[in-house]
Design a protein around this motif. Sequence first.
Motif, PDB file in Angstrom:
ATOM      1  N   SER B  48       0.830  -1.209   0.000  1.00 58.41           N
ATOM      2  CA  SER B  48       0.000   0.000   0.000  1.00 58.41           C
ATOM      3  C   SER B  48       0.863   1.256   0.000  1.00 58.41           C
ATOM      4  O   SER B  48       0.485   2.281  -0.540  1.00 58.41           O
ATOM      5  CB  SER B  48      -0.908   0.035   1.218  1.00 58.41           C
ATOM      6  N   HIS B  49       2.020   1.168   0.625  1.00 58.66           N
ATOM      7  CA  HIS B  49       2.893   2.335   0.656  1.00 58.66           C
ATOM      8  C   HIS B  49       3.433   2.676  -0.718  1.00 58.66           C
ATOM      9  O   HIS B  49       3.587   3.827  -1.070  1.00 58.66           O
ATOM     10  CB  HIS B  49       4.067   2.093   1.612  1.00 58.66           C
ATOM     11  N   GLU B  52       0.932   4.378  -2.971  1.00 60.76           N
ATOM     12  CA  GLU B  52       0.409   5.645  -2.478  1.00 60.76           C
ATOM     13  C   GLU B  52       0.697   6.801  -3.422  1.00 60.76           C
ATOM     14  O   GLU B  52       1.559   6.731  -4.277  1.00 60.76           O
ATOM     15  CB  GLU B  52       1.073   5.956  -1.139  1.00 60.76           C
ATOM     16  N   ASP B  82      -0.387  -6.807   2.464  1.00 58.62           N
ATOM     17  CA  ASP B  82      -0.926  -6.342   3.740  1.00 58.62           C
ATOM     18  C   ASP B  82      -1.089  -7.499   4.713  1.00 58.62           C
ATOM     19  O   ASP B  82      -0.816  -7.374   5.902  1.00 58.62           O
ATOM     20  CB  ASP B  82      -2.305  -5.689   3.533  1.00 58.62           C
ATOM     21  N   ARG B 107       6.038   1.139   7.851  1.00 58.99           N
ATOM     22  CA  ARG B 107       5.319   0.081   8.543  1.00 58.99           C
ATOM     23  C   ARG B 107       5.466  -1.241   7.790  1.00 58.99           C
ATOM     24  O   ARG B 107       5.164  -1.325   6.602  1.00 58.99           O
ATOM     25  CB  ARG B 107       3.856   0.482   8.526  1.00 58.99           C
ATOM     26  N   THR B 167      -3.122   6.531  11.610  1.00 61.53           N
ATOM     27  CA  THR B 167      -2.164   5.499  12.071  1.00 61.53           C
ATOM     28  C   THR B 167      -1.497   5.849  13.384  1.00 61.53           C
ATOM     29  O   THR B 167      -0.273   5.920  13.469  1.00 61.53           O
ATOM     30  CB  THR B 167      -1.025   5.233  11.056  1.00 61.53           C
ATOM     31  N   HIS B 170       1.469   4.006  14.822  1.00 64.36           N
ATOM     32  CA  HIS B 170       2.808   4.122  14.248  1.00 64.36           C
ATOM     33  C   HIS B 170       3.681   4.968  15.182  1.00 64.36           C
ATOM     34  O   HIS B 170       3.304   6.074  15.548  1.00 64.36           O
ATOM     35  CB  HIS B 170       2.720   4.780  12.875  1.00 64.36           C
ATOM     36  N   GLU B 205      -5.039   4.035   8.217  1.00 62.34           N
ATOM     37  CA  GLU B 205      -3.912   4.531   7.427  1.00 62.34           C
ATOM     38  C   GLU B 205      -4.137   6.025   7.118  1.00 62.34           C
ATOM     39  O   GLU B 205      -5.244   6.426   6.771  1.00 62.34           O
ATOM     40  CB  GLU B 205      -3.816   3.722   6.134  1.00 62.34           C
TER      41      GLU B 205
END
Lengths: 316, 316
Positions: B48-49, B52, B82, B107, B167, B170, B205
Motif C-alpha cells: 500500500s505504501h 500511495e 498487507d 510500517r 495510524t 505508528h 492509514e
Amino acid sequence: MNNKGYVSPETSERIQNIINDLNYKPLHSARKLATRKTGNIGYIIWESHFSEVEMFYSQIFLGMEYAARESDYYILLTTVKDDFDPKTDLPRFLKYNDVDGVVLAGRVPHSLVEYLDKQRMPFVLVDYGIPGKIYNSVLIDNYNGAFSAVESLIQSGRKRIAFVGGTFSHPSIKERFRGYKEGLESYNLISDGHLKKYTYLEDAETSREIGEKGVSILLTEKLLPDAIFCCNDTTALGALTEIQRKKLKIPQDIAVVGFDDIPTAAFNLPKLSTVRVPKLLLGKEAFKLLNDVIDNPRLPAQTRLISTEFIKRESS
Amino acid sequence: MNNKGYVSPETSERIQNIINDLNYKPLHSARKLATRKTGNIGYIIWESHFSEVEMFYSQIFLGMEYAARESDYYILLTTVKDDFDPKTDLPRFLKYNDVDGVVLAGRVPHSLVEYLDKQRMPFVLVDYGIPGKIYNSVLIDNYNGAFSAVESLIQSGRKRIAFVGGTFSHPSIKERFRGYKEGLESYNLISDGHLKKYTYLEDAETSREIGEKGVSILLTEKLLPDAIFCCNDTTALGALTEIQRKKLKIPQDIAVVGFDDIPTAAFNLPKLSTVRVPKLLLGKEAFKLLNDVIDNPRLPAQTRLISTEFIKRESS
DNA sequence: CTGAAAGCGCTTACAG
DNA sequence: CTGAAAGCGCTTACAG
C-alpha cells in the motif's frame, strides 16, 4: 530439477522428496556462473521522472516486478541523469554486464538507446519511441485514448475544446494531440484558426505550471473555450488550479480532462476526468516482450499497443 | 585488484595496465560464488505504501541506490502484502538467499521482522520501530520536528492549535503527537480539555480523507481552532480541502502545517507549510548502517536519528 | 612478494 | 535413462 533431459518418474520423485526434506535451494550465483546468465533485468528511467510527483513510472516498475516473480528474474532499478553520457554515466549493471536485458521507461537519452543497440543488449522501450527508429516497444494507445476523451466532451455538448500540453517532442504527446485534432475534425468542430486560438503547446517538461500558464493564456480569448483537454493529469491539475483562481466554475464554465489517471486525479477537488493508462499492465507487457527478445534475439522489432479507458469524474 | 595481500608497485602497475588494455571486468557471478556473498541488498516496503500518492518511500529507495553506486551492491526492491505470512509470502530474494541484508521502510509486518531476526539476516528498519524491541534503525527526529512546527505556529500568534492524525499506532506519529503536546505545554497553551476538544486521532492509514474528516469534526467546536498541525502532508492536504470547502480562509482563519514535505506540498494551492524530512538522506544512512551491520554482525543494535527542517509556506 | 592449486556449487556434454 | 567428469571465473590458503 530443471525439467531437462530424460529422468524416470521414480527417480524424479525420489529426488524431489530429498529436495523437500533437505529444503534445498539451488545457489543462484553458482547457477549463473555455469549458465553465463545474470538473472537480472535492468529498469532505467530518467532521474527527473522518478522524482516527479506522480507514481507513473513506479507503477510500471511494480508491474514488471509482479511479472518477474513468476520467472526467476530480479529487476534492477536505476535512474539516469538528464545530461547522460554513455562514456561516463553508464549504469553499473550495464558497465559490469550484470543484466540480461533492459527496459527503458519514458523519455530516455537517445545515446543510451544507441549504446544498447550497438552492444546487442536486448532492450524494450515503454511509452517512448525514437523518430525514424524501430525498436521493441510497449506503447500506450494514445491516439484512441485522446479521441475518446474528446468525443466524450463533445457528446456532453462542448463546442470549443482547447488543448494544453508540454513536451511536445514526446511521441506520446504528439499522438494525444493527433487524437484530439482528429476527434474534433470528425465532428466538424474545428473551424479555421481553431488550433491557433485554442491550443497551448510548449516543449518544456510537462508540469502543473504549464497547465496554469496555458489556461491563463487561453482565458484571454474573446470567446472562452468551454473545455480543455490536457496532455496529461499533471498539466490538467495545473489547469484546474488556474481556472479556479479565475473564479470560473468547473465543469459548468469549463470542463477539463487529463490523461494517465495518476492517483491524485481521483483525490483532487474537483475529481479529474481522465484517460486511464493501465500502468501495471504496461510493466507486465514490457517484461514479457523483453523475455521474448532475450530468448530469441533475432526476432524482428515489434510494438505492442496497450489500450486505455476514459474515466468520467467531476471535472467534465 | 581487490587491494589485498602484498604486491610490489611494479607488478601492480603492470597488471593495472593489462586490465585497462583488455577492458577487463571481473565477472560478478564468479566472484559471488567464490566469496559466498550475493552482492545484493533487499528493500522491502508495504504494498500500500508503494502504491500511495506520495513518493516518500521511492525517495528513500533512491537515496539507497545513490549510496549503493559507490559500493558494489545492487538494491532489490519488492513489496509485501498487507496480510503477509512468512510461510507463503516470503520475497523471492529471501527465499533463495539472494541478499546479504535487508532494509525495511515504513510500517512492515512484524512477522517479517521476526523472521529476519531469527534467520540472523542483517536488516535495518527505516522510519519504523516495534514497541519493546530494539533493532538497528534509522529514524526521523519526529519529536523535534513537530515541536518546531508548533513553535512556529505559536510565534505567529496562534493560540488554539489542533492536531489531526491517522495510524496513531505508528511510532513516528506518536512522536509527532508528543512533540505537538510538549510544544504547547512549554508555551502554556494547553488548558484542561484542550486535547479532548482539539485533537482528532484515528488508527486508520493516513489519508486525505482523515484530514477532511478531522477538520469537519474540529469545526463543530464553539471556539474554532486557529491552527491545525497534521500528522503528515497527505492528511494536511485533506485538511486544506475541507477548510476551503467550509469557506474559511487559510491561513487567516486557520493555519495548517503538515509533515514530510512531499512534492505536492509545494505545488498545492495554498502551498503547504511543513516539516521537511530528508528522504534521500534516510535512504543513504540506512544503506550505510546496513553495511556496518553486514561487516560486523555482532554489533549491538543502534538507532540513528535524522533531523528535520521546518519549511514555512503559504498555509501558515 | 609471487605463482599455482584447490574449491565455491552449479550445468552440460558424454560414456555407458 | 543414469552417473561421473569437466568447466564456468573467481578467491583463498599455501608453498616458495
